[in-house]
Design a protein around this motif. Structure first.
Motif, PDB file in Angstrom:
ATOM      1  N   UNK A 269     -14.169 -17.306 -17.398  1.00  0.00           N
ATOM      2  CA  UNK A 269     -14.213 -15.954 -17.959  1.00  0.00           C
ATOM      3  C   UNK A 269     -14.816 -14.963 -16.963  1.00  0.00           C
ATOM      4  N   UNK A 270     -15.861 -15.385 -16.255  1.00  0.00           N
ATOM      5  CA  UNK A 270     -16.466 -14.523 -15.230  1.00  0.00           C
ATOM      6  C   UNK A 270     -15.450 -14.179 -14.148  1.00  0.00           C
ATOM      7  N   UNK A 271     -14.683 -15.177 -13.705  1.00  0.00           N
ATOM      8  CA  UNK A 271     -13.685 -14.958 -12.656  1.00  0.00           C
ATOM      9  C   UNK A 271     -12.565 -14.047 -13.149  1.00  0.00           C
ATOM     10  N   UNK A 272     -12.109 -14.261 -14.377  1.00  0.00           N
ATOM     11  CA  UNK A 272     -11.024 -13.433 -14.912  1.00  0.00           C
ATOM     12  C   UNK A 272     -11.432 -11.975 -15.023  1.00  0.00           C
ATOM     13  N   UNK A 273     -12.645 -11.725 -15.488  1.00  0.00           N
ATOM     14  CA  UNK A 273     -13.117 -10.341 -15.593  1.00  0.00           C
ATOM     15  C   UNK A 273     -13.235  -9.720 -14.203  1.00  0.00           C
ATOM     16  N   UNK A 274     -13.740 -10.485 -13.245  1.00  0.00           N
ATOM     17  CA  UNK A 274     -13.827  -9.962 -11.880  1.00  0.00           C
ATOM     18  C   UNK A 274     -12.463  -9.639 -11.297  1.00  0.00           C
ATOM     19  N   UNK A 275     -11.483 -10.517 -11.508  1.00  0.00           N
ATOM     20  CA  UNK A 275     -10.134 -10.251 -11.021  1.00  0.00           C
ATOM     21  C   UNK A 275      -9.520  -9.026 -11.697  1.00  0.00           C
ATOM     22  N   UNK A 276      -9.766  -8.870 -12.985  1.00  0.00           N
ATOM     23  CA  UNK A 276      -9.217  -7.710 -13.707  1.00  0.00           C
ATOM     24  C   UNK A 276      -9.795  -6.409 -13.168  1.00  0.00           C
ATOM     25  N   UNK A 277     -11.091  -6.376 -12.971  1.00  0.00           N
ATOM     26  CA  UNK A 277     -11.720  -5.144 -12.480  1.00  0.00           C
ATOM     27  C   UNK A 277     -11.229  -4.812 -11.075  1.00  0.00           C
ATOM     28  N   UNK A 278     -11.166  -5.817 -10.206  1.00  0.00           N
ATOM     29  CA  UNK A 278     -10.753  -5.560  -8.826  1.00  0.00           C
ATOM     30  C   UNK A 278      -9.266  -5.235  -8.724  1.00  0.00           C
ATOM     31  N   UNK A 279      -8.418  -5.977  -9.452  1.00  0.00           N
ATOM     32  CA  UNK A 279      -6.977  -5.859  -9.285  1.00  0.00           C
ATOM     33  C   UNK A 279      -6.343  -4.773 -10.143  1.00  0.00           C
ATOM     34  N   UNK A 280      -7.014  -4.359 -11.191  1.00  0.00           N
ATOM     35  CA  UNK A 280      -6.432  -3.366 -12.100  1.00  0.00           C
ATOM     36  C   UNK A 280      -7.183  -2.045 -12.029  1.00  0.00           C
ATOM     37  N   UNK A 281      -8.468  -2.072 -12.342  1.00  0.00           N
ATOM     38  CA  UNK A 281      -9.217  -0.811 -12.438  1.00  0.00           C
ATOM     39  C   UNK A 281      -9.384  -0.170 -11.061  1.00  0.00           C
ATOM     40  N   UNK A 282      -9.929  -0.924 -10.101  1.00  0.00           N
ATOM     41  CA  UNK A 282     -10.155  -0.341  -8.786  1.00  0.00           C
ATOM     42  C   UNK A 282      -8.842  -0.078  -8.053  1.00  0.00           C
ATOM     43  N   UNK A 283      -7.828  -0.903  -8.273  1.00  0.00           N
ATOM     44  CA  UNK A 283      -6.522  -0.645  -7.667  1.00  0.00           C
ATOM     45  C   UNK A 283      -5.920   0.654  -8.208  1.00  0.00           C
ATOM     46  N   UNK A 284      -6.086   0.884  -9.508  1.00  0.00           N
ATOM     47  CA  UNK A 284      -5.592   2.124 -10.105  1.00  0.00           C
ATOM     48  C   UNK A 284      -6.310   3.333  -9.512  1.00  0.00           C
ATOM     49  N   UNK A 285      -7.630   3.256  -9.377  1.00  0.00           N
ATOM     50  CA  UNK A 285      -8.387   4.366  -8.774  1.00  0.00           C
ATOM     51  C   UNK A 285      -7.953   4.578  -7.328  1.00  0.00           C
ATOM     52  N   UNK A 286      -7.742   3.492  -6.601  1.00  0.00           N
ATOM     53  CA  UNK A 286      -7.348   3.597  -5.194  1.00  0.00           C
ATOM     54  C   UNK A 286      -5.971   4.224  -5.039  1.00  0.00           C
ATOM     55  N   UNK A 287      -5.023   3.846  -5.914  1.00  0.00           N
ATOM     56  CA  UNK A 287      -3.682   4.443  -5.839  1.00  0.00           C
ATOM     57  C   UNK A 287      -3.700   5.929  -6.166  1.00  0.00           C
ATOM     58  N   UNK A 288      -4.518   6.329  -7.129  1.00  0.00           N
ATOM     59  CA  UNK A 288      -4.541   7.723  -7.549  1.00  0.00           C
ATOM     60  C   UNK A 288      -5.379   8.616  -6.649  1.00  0.00           C
ATOM     61  N   UNK A 289      -6.114   8.035  -5.711  1.00  0.00           N
ATOM     62  CA  UNK A 289      -6.996   8.840  -4.859  1.00  0.00           C
ATOM     63  C   UNK A 289      -6.654   8.645  -3.378  1.00  0.00           C
ATOM     64  N   UNK A 290      -7.251   7.651  -2.741  1.00  0.00           N
ATOM     65  CA  UNK A 290      -7.167   7.554  -1.286  1.00  0.00           C
ATOM     66  C   UNK A 290      -5.756   7.268  -0.798  1.00  0.00           C
ATOM     67  N   UNK A 291      -4.988   6.447  -1.518  1.00  0.00           N
ATOM     68  CA  UNK A 291      -3.608   6.194  -1.102  1.00  0.00           C
ATOM     69  C   UNK A 291      -2.727   7.413  -1.359  1.00  0.00           C
ATOM     70  N   UNK A 292      -2.943   8.074  -2.462  1.00  0.00           N
ATOM     71  CA  UNK A 292      -2.156   9.267  -2.774  1.00  0.00           C
ATOM     72  C   UNK A 292      -2.471  10.403  -1.809  1.00  0.00           C
ATOM     73  N   UNK A 293      -3.712  10.481  -1.367  1.00  0.00           N
ATOM     74  CA  UNK A 293      -4.111  11.532  -0.426  1.00  0.00           C
ATOM     75  C   UNK A 293      -3.771  11.180   1.018  1.00  0.00           C
ATOM     76  N   UNK A 294      -3.278   9.979   1.288  1.00  0.00           N
ATOM     77  CA  UNK A 294      -2.934   9.566   2.637  1.00  0.00           C
ATOM     78  C   UNK A 294      -4.132   9.237   3.503  1.00  0.00           C
ATOM     79  N   UNK A 295      -5.251   8.834   2.870  1.00  0.00           N
ATOM     80  CA  UNK A 295      -6.461   8.540   3.628  1.00  0.00           C
ATOM     81  C   UNK A 295      -6.525   7.091   4.072  1.00  0.00           C
ATOM     82  N   UNK A 296      -5.702   6.240   3.457  1.00  0.00           N
ATOM     83  CA  UNK A 296      -5.609   4.846   3.840  1.00  0.00           C
ATOM     84  C   UNK A 296      -4.156   4.420   3.800  1.00  0.00           C
ATOM     85  N   UNK A 297      -3.852   3.374   4.551  1.00  0.00           N
ATOM     86  CA  UNK A 297      -2.498   2.832   4.570  1.00  0.00           C
ATOM     87  C   UNK A 297      -2.384   1.704   3.566  1.00  0.00           C
TER      88      UNK A 297
END
Length: 297
Positions: A269-297
């Motif tokens: 359960x600890x691993x699943x929650x960690x994977x969800x936060x990293x792969x879903x929540x932070x990925x969503x924030x990254x796509x809507x910010x730094x990737x959308x702004x062209x700050x990272x490849x």
């Protein structure tokens, strides 16, 4: 004239006649772009690749556990999944996860808010910068688990003690990364902001934060990882209050009862929650910010 005649004749023989050709459509000659076959698209998908890695690890676990044939030391993967599904169905594991996530939300949110205040003061005044640098050098290497005795004395058992150690885990990591990101903003961009009249909080919110957001996001990820593992470790020690505990206490109880499959279910359960936060929540924030702004490849 007789000496020049052979040269003129040779030049006349070297002249090439002009000719014209009609342009042909290159689309029929070379395939510039073609869609990949469905199986190549599936194999190149990131989710499929990650799923294949996880499936391989689960298969290796299952085979080794069957070879070992000792459920007390290492249960099989299928046995662990059965225990996990059973405790999810009866609500026990859901209650434990909910309790842990509530404490995590309080501590992580408070840590981010304090980090924002500290770094805003640090970039606005020289005294604030020196204060944050000194405090970070003092407390960032200090393990949060070492503050458990103080948390017990000051706040007693329960959520306040957990929130205290989580704030310590989040605050210094996020503050350090944010400060480094602010200091890496180009001076030209800073001067442009000042020419537009940005000062104080508006200067930080409208210029420094967007420009340094890749470093801030990295600090948020590090702070999340520190907070999550600190919470589980703290709950293993004193995470029970009023006969209810979090995910770490669930693992501790299972260890006391020698239910190894239940211990692995809690870790799963600890691993699943960690994977969800990293792969879903932070990925969503990254796509809507730094990737959308062209700050990272």
């Amino acid at each position: 004239m007789s000496a020049l005649a052979p040269i003129d004749a040779r030049q006349a023989r070297l002249e090439r006649p002009d000719f014209e050709t009609e342009l042909s459509d290159p689309a029929g000659l070379v395939v510039v772009q073609r869609p990949l076959p469905w199986y190549e698209r599936v194999l190149k998908h990131e989710g499929v690749q990650n799923g294949a890695i996880l499936a391989g690890l689960a298969l290796a676990w299952e085979l080794y556990a069957r070879f070992l044939d000792n459920a007390l030391l290492l249960p099989t993967f299928t046995e662990m999944v059965e225990t996990f599904v059973r405790d999810i169905s009866n609500g026990l594991l859901v209650n434990r996860i909910t309790t842990s996530l509530k404490s995590l939300a309080y501590g992580y949110g408070a840590g981010l808010a304090l980090a924002a205040i500290f770094t805003s003061v640090a970039v606005s005044t020289r005294i604030g910068s020196g204060l944050l640098t000194t405090l970070t050098a003092m407390f960032n290497p200090l393990p949060a688990i070492a503050l458990l005795p103080l948390a017990l004395i000051w706040f007693g058992l329960g959520t306040p003690s957990l929130v205290f150690v989580i704030i310590h885990s989040v605050l210094w990591a996020v503050s350090l990364n944010t400060l480094v990101g602010f200091r890496s903003v180009p001076e030209t961009l800073r001067m442009s902001g000042r020419n537009y009249g940005l000062r104080g909080i508006r200067y930080v919110a409208l210029l420094l934060i967007p420009a340094a957001f890749p470093a801030i996001l990295a600090g948020m990820k590090i702070g999340w990882a520190f907070a999550w593992r600190t919470l589980i470790a703290a709950e293993l020690v004193f995470g029970v209050s009023s006969r209810s505990g979090g995910l770490g206490w669930y693992i501790f109880e299972a260890r006391s009862e020698l239910e190894t499959a239940k211990v692995f279910a809690g870790l799963f359960a600890v691993i699943l929650i960690g994977l969800f936060v990293e792969s879903v929540i932070f990925k969503f924030i990254e796509r809507r910010t730094v990737l959308r702004w062209g700050m990272q490849r």
